[in-house]
Structure formats: structure tokens, C-alpha cells
Design a protein around this motif. Structure first.
Motif, PDB file in Angstrom:
ATOM      1  N   UNK A   1      69.053  17.509  44.245  1.00 45.78           N
ATOM      2  CA  UNK A   1      67.956  18.591  44.830  1.00 45.78           C
ATOM      3  C   UNK A   1      66.482  18.066  45.120  1.00 45.78           C
ATOM      4  N   UNK A   2      65.925  17.000  44.446  1.00 44.07           N
ATOM      5  CA  UNK A   2      64.674  16.575  44.620  1.00 44.07           C
ATOM      6  C   UNK A   2      64.647  16.028  46.143  1.00 44.07           C
ATOM      7  N   UNK A   3      65.882  15.317  46.605  1.00 45.13           N
ATOM      8  CA  UNK A   3      65.898  14.423  47.886  1.00 45.13           C
ATOM      9  C   UNK A   3      66.637  15.473  48.929  1.00 45.13           C
ATOM     10  N   UNK A   4      66.861  16.623  48.591  1.00 43.74           N
ATOM     11  CA  UNK A   4      67.596  17.447  49.586  1.00 43.74           C
ATOM     12  C   UNK A   4      66.511  18.651  49.903  1.00 43.74           C
TER      13      UNK A   4
ATOM     14  N   UNK B   1      58.010  26.691  36.427  1.00 39.90           N
ATOM     15  CA  UNK B   1      57.902  27.660  35.355  1.00 39.90           C
ATOM     16  C   UNK B   1      58.894  28.496  35.134  1.00 39.90           C
ATOM     17  N   UNK B   2      59.328  29.175  36.185  1.00 40.06           N
ATOM     18  CA  UNK B   2      60.417  30.027  35.872  1.00 40.06           C
ATOM     19  C   UNK B   2      61.764  29.336  35.202  1.00 40.06           C
ATOM     20  N   UNK B   3      62.001  28.103  35.564  1.00 39.66           N
ATOM     21  CA  UNK B   3      63.100  27.629  34.829  1.00 39.66           C
ATOM     22  C   UNK B   3      62.650  27.036  33.576  1.00 39.66           C
ATOM     23  N   UNK B   4      61.756  26.948  33.208  1.00 43.50           N
ATOM     24  CA  UNK B   4      61.363  26.625  31.831  1.00 43.50           C
ATOM     25  C   UNK B   4      61.406  27.783  30.955  1.00 43.50           C
ATOM     26  N   UNK B   5      60.986  29.030  31.606  1.00 38.98           N
ATOM     27  CA  UNK B   5      61.156  30.453  30.893  1.00 38.98           C
ATOM     28  C   UNK B   5      62.712  30.598  30.758  1.00 38.98           C
ATOM     29  N   UNK B   6      63.443  30.430  31.657  1.00 41.95           N
ATOM     30  CA  UNK B   6      64.683  30.618  31.489  1.00 41.95           C
ATOM     31  C   UNK B   6      65.438  29.740  30.446  1.00 41.95           C
TER      32      UNK B   6
ATOM     33  N   UNK C   1      64.112  25.666  45.863  1.00 40.93           N
ATOM     34  CA  UNK C   1      63.503  25.091  44.727  1.00 40.93           C
ATOM     35  C   UNK C   1      63.896  25.167  43.456  1.00 40.93           C
ATOM     36  N   UNK C   2      64.657  26.476  43.233  1.00 41.83           N
ATOM     37  CA  UNK C   2      65.406  26.370  41.919  1.00 41.83           C
ATOM     38  C   UNK C   2      66.668  25.521  41.880  1.00 41.83           C
TER      39      UNK C   2
ATOM     40  N   UNK D   1      75.001  33.379  43.555  1.00 35.60           N
ATOM     41  CA  UNK D   1      75.555  33.638  42.569  1.00 35.60           C
ATOM     42  C   UNK D   1      75.175  33.534  41.124  1.00 35.60           C
ATOM     43  N   UNK D   2      74.371  32.205  41.100  1.00 39.89           N
ATOM     44  CA  UNK D   2      74.118  31.521  39.939  1.00 39.89           C
ATOM     45  C   UNK D   2      72.769  32.593  39.335  1.00 39.89           C
ATOM     46  N   UNK D   3      72.181  32.782  40.205  1.00 40.75           N
ATOM     47  CA  UNK D   3      70.704  33.776  39.906  1.00 40.75           C
ATOM     48  C   UNK D   3      71.581  35.172  39.313  1.00 40.75           C
TER      49      UNK D   3
END
Length: 509
Positions: free
Chosen positions: A70-73, A97-102, A251-252, A404-406
Motif C-alpha cells: 500500500x505505502x508504495x502503491x 485515525x479512522x483505522x485506529x478507531x476501527x 489511503x485506507x 466491498x471491504x468498507x
């Protein structure tokens, strides 16, 4: 050593087509432990997975899976839909932040429902077998093999980049190398869980080193007075809700994997303590690394250079590292190698648990009696990943997978709130503030609805695949077809003998 005979009925404890299927998952009100119908009968000599994952291993798995392709794409995708480097940095921060909340919400779910399988187990407890099966269905066809295929392809592209410095590596060479590394990591996962955690620990350190090189070079560049890229950081920002949603999807995608430790809860030592600790340690670390890495990218490379590059880290290395630029594709390949290793380990347990609960052929729930690993599930996942390696447009696939994941993450968090109302007395070692799941629900709802306007094709195809699971469920589980049941039994017996496997003994400590 246990013997496996052709007539051993223990090899068919339950199967996807309704024979001896367990009832829906439930959470008892008294002690918080999840049990199935097999807990009330005498053990039939099955085997179970070993608890070998420590807190350090858990942190390494989360960081190792997240920090991968992810960080490289995704920096290119986030910038493309953000329109400016300033807004792109904001998207990276808010995605973390959103990932941390999840992740905190999933810590409550994971300690309340200490079963492997992640979203599949939580949706099953909250809403019943059909929604759980639909999650398993799209994970089977989209989420897991596609994510693994993207990571394997990124590994191959970066590893081959030094051999074709002025052009793209041949299509066949990239696919062949991606397939080879997928098979090698599958063999490692089949052989020994400790090997998997050691590989994860080693390559997590390697990928952190790679990102520190990028950050160090970027900071040196900035302190040398090269700040022209930040003269107007918000210039060109795209504020349309649809584009904002697509920027967050990219980003996610880079943060995806924060819930993978929930897939292997049954193999985690002291999950009530180590699951939330691993999440609280790893997520802030990943967010900080991602933000400063992107600041380094945006400081050294112009917007045009980033958008024209399919290998942002390699372009960065060519500009900053000189004759040592070959290190960057090597580091990135190591990073994606470790990420793919962790993803194969965690995601194979999803299919293993689904088969154990009767939602996939029972052969996938078998465990090798020597290695105590779910060999059939690992091989099944390997085959699916190999079939999806012939992918050309990675960025369209990221949008497709993220929608789909969201959607199903939205359902899992909804299940958390529903279970609080439905089972208020259930033991919850961790209980997050109710504001957090509501924030996550609103944000994911915005992303899902906005994507319908900007990416209707991806949304339509994803929805069609989800709905296609309904007739499959009724044909194979609710009202099973006889000849499919016989086929499942035959495959189960064949896999048991060929891979020296036995059914899982469903007991939870």
C-alpha cells in the motif's frame, strides 16, 4: 500418531452442504466464551491450532501486514484523487485515525468473541448465518485473494525493477515471480507457525528500515532548504465528495490489515490482554511512519513525477540515493514479501473457520496432524491468489476491493452496537466509548454512498457478487443438493488422506 482410515466417520464432522452443520454462533451471557454445539459432546479425537503468537508477534503481524504494497502503491492514488499534496497528507492522517478507531472497535469485538475469523465471526454472532456467509463469499472471491495478488505483483515488480531500469519488466516475468513467491510462502505457512512469525518479525524490521531511509533522505532534502513543493500545498485540491471518498479508499487500502490479528485470535496467547495491546502499539506507529514517509515523497518529488510513476519509492530512490538507488526496490520487495507472508497466515484462518462452521467444504477445516496447521485452507487460498495474478489495472482494483471491504466493516461495527443492545450482560474485557463506533459508521457510510456516484461500475459489480451469494447459500447450506453433498464428502476424504489431516477439535481456552 493418529491413523486415518477410509471408513473413519470423524473425517466428516460437518460440511458446507448442510450435513451435521452447527447452529449459528452465539455468545453466552455468563462467561463471554464462544462455544458451539460440539462443546456439549465428547471429543472425537480431533486436533486444534496451537497458541504460539506472543504480543511481539501480534504487533509484528499487524505492522507487517499493513506496511506492504500500500505505502508504495497508494501515494499516487491518494494524490490523484486529492488534487494537492496538502490534502493528500490530511487524507493520510485521517485514514490512520479512522483505522485506529476501527481497530479499537474490533478490539472490543475480538475480546468479546474470542474466535478466529474476524468479521465473519462477528457478523455471524450479531446477524446470523446468511450475512456471515455473504461476507465469506466476497472474501473468497474478492477481498483476500485480490489483496494477496496485488501484494505479490508489487513484490515482483519492485524486485525486477533494477533489471529493466528504463522500462517495465515483462508481463510474464512479473506474473511468474509473483506466483513463485506465493507458492513458497504457502509452503512455509503449511510447515510451521513459528517459521511464519520469525519471517514476519525479520521482514517487519526490514520494511521499517526501508521507510526510515526514505524519511531520512526526505528530511535531509527539506533541511537543505528545498521547500518549494510546499509553497502552495492546497493548490488544486478536489473537494467533490466522490473524489474525497476515492482518495480515502486509496489511503485506507494502505492501512488495510489492521483487523488481521482478529483472524487468528485462537492462536494468540492471552488474547484478552494481547489483542488490544497489539492494536494500540501498532496503529499509532504505522500512522506516524506513513505520514512522514508521504511528506518525504512530496518534498522530493513533484506532483507530476508522482502521478507519472508506478513505482514511487523507486523514483524517489533514483533521485536521492544515487548509485545506491538499487537498495530501494530491494527494500520494497522485502517489505511486500513480509506483508504477503502475514496476509497468507491470517487470511487462511478465515476460510478455515468458515469451513469449520459449515459454510465451505469441510476439507478446508482439516488440520495437518504433524504440523498442526490448516494445510488445505492454505493451499485453497494459494490457488485463488494464483488465479488472480493476471491483473493489469491495480488502481481500479483498489477502488473495487475497498468498497466491498468498507461495506462489511460497516456491518461489523453495526454488529458491535447491536450486540450491546441484544446482549448487554455479555462479558466485555474492553468496552470502547460509544462515540467511536458511531464516528466509524458515519465515515464508512459516507465512503460507501459517495463511491456509488464516482465508481458506479465497481460498486455495481461488487454488489452483484455479494447478492450472488444468496442463491449459493440456499442451494448448498439451507436446502443442500444431494449430489453436492456427496462431492463434498469425497473431497473431504481425499484431502484428509492426501494431506494427513484430521478435523478441528473446537475447544477454546
Amino acid at each position: 500418531m493418529a491413523r486415518i482410515s477410509v471408513g473413519d466417520q470423524n473425517l466428516v464432522p460437518r460440511n458446507v452442504f448442510g450435513e451435521k452443520s452447527p447452529p449459528p454462533l452465539s455468545v453466552p451471557e455468563d462467561d463471554g466464551n464462544v462455544r458451539s454445539s460440539s462443546d456439549t459432546v465428547e471429543s472425537t479425537g480431533g486436533v486444534k491450532l496451537k497458541k504460539e503468537i506472543s504480543l511481539l508477534d501480534g504487533v509484528a503481524i499487524i505492522v507487517g501486514v499493513i506496511v506492504g504494497a500500500g505505502i508504495f502503491v497508494s501515494p499516487k492514488g491518494v494524490l490523484l484523487y486529492s488534487g494537492s499534496i496538502g490534502q493528500a497528507v490530511i487524507v493520510w492522517i485521517l485514514s490512520g485515525v479512522l483505522s485506529m478507531v476501527g481497530a479499537l472497535c474490533y478490539a472490543e469485538l475480538g475480546t468479546m468473541i474470542p474466535k478466529s475469523g474476524g468479521d465473519y465471526a462477528y457478523i455471524g454472532v450479531a446477524f446470523g448465518p446468511l450475512p456471515a456467509f455473504l461476507y465469506l463469499w466476497v472474501a473468497l472471491l474478492i477481498l483476500v485473494p485480490t489483496g494477496n495478488a496485488i501484494t505479490a505483483l508489487t513484490f515482483a515488480q519492485y524486485l525486477l525493477q533494477p533489471f529493466w531500469p528504463s522500462c517495465d519488466a515483462p508481463y510474464e516475468a512479473v506474473r511468474l515471480l509473483a506466483g513463485l513467491i506465493t507458492c513458497i510462502l504457502t509452503v512455509i505457512n503449511c510447515y510451521n507457525v513459528k517459521w511464519v512469525t520469525r519471517v514476519t518479525d525479520i521482514f517487519t524490521g526490514t520494511k521499517i528500515l526501508a521507510l526510515l531511509v526514505i524519511v531520512g533522505a526526505g528530511l535531509w532534502y527539506i533541511f537543505a532548504g528545498n521547500t518549494e513543493q510546499w509553497a502552495a500545498p492546497m493548490h488544486g485540491s478536489l473537494f467533490s465528495p466522490g473524489y474525497i471518498a476515492l482518495a480515502f479508499y486509496n489511503g485506507l487500502f494502505s492501512y488495510s490489515g489492521w483487523n488481521y490479528l482478529n483472524f487468528v485470535t485462537e492462536e494468540l496467547k492471552n488474547p484478552y490482554r494481547n489483542l488490544p495491546r497489539a492494536i494500540c502499539i501498532s496503529m499509532p506507529v504505522v500512522t506516524l511512519i506513513y505520514v512522514v514517509t508521504n511528506i518525504a515523497y512530496f518534498s522530493v518529488l513533484s506532483t507530476e513525477e508522482i502521478l507519472s510513476s508506478d513505482a514511487v519509492a523507486v523514483t524517489f530512490g533514483h533521485k536521492m540515493l544515487g548509485f545506491m538507488s538499487w537498495l530501494m526496490p530491494f527494500f520494497v520487495a522485502c517489505s511486500t514479501f513480509g506483508s504477503l507472508n502475514g496476509a497468507i497466515f491470517a487470511s487462511s484462518r478465515l476460510f478455515f473457520v468458515g469451513a469449520r462452521n459449515g459454510h465451505l467444504p469441510a476439507a478446508i477445516s482439516l488440520i495437518n496432524i504433524n504440523c498442526l496447521t490448516p494445510v488445505p485452507a492454505l493451499i485453497f487460498l494459494c490457488i485463488l491468489t494464483l488465479a488472480l495474478l493476471f491483473i493489469r489495472d491495480i488502481y481500479a482494483l483498489i477502488n473495487y476491493v475497498s468498497f466491498v471491504e468498507a461495506l462489511f466493516t460497516l456491518m461489523s461495527i453495526s454488529g458491535l452496537l447491536w450486540l450491546r443492545r441484544k446482549q448487554p450482560n455479555t462479558k466485555r474485557p474492553i468496552r470502547v466509548n460509544s462515540v467511536l463506533p458511531f464516528i466509524y459508521l458515519l465515515t464508512c457510510g459516507f465512503l460507501v454512498i459517495s463511491s456509488c456516484y464516482v465508481s458506479p461500475v465497481e460498486v455495481g459489480v461488487g454488489t452483484a457478487i455479494i447478492l450472488s451469494g444468496i442463491p449459493i447459500y440456499y442451494a448448498t447450506i439451507y436446502k443442500p443438493i444431494a449430489f453436492l453433498r456427496r462431492i463434498s464428502n469425497d473431497i473431504n476424504m481425499l484431502c484428509a488422506k492426501f494431506f494427513i489431516c484430521m478435523p478441528n477439535e473446537e475447544k477454546f481456552d
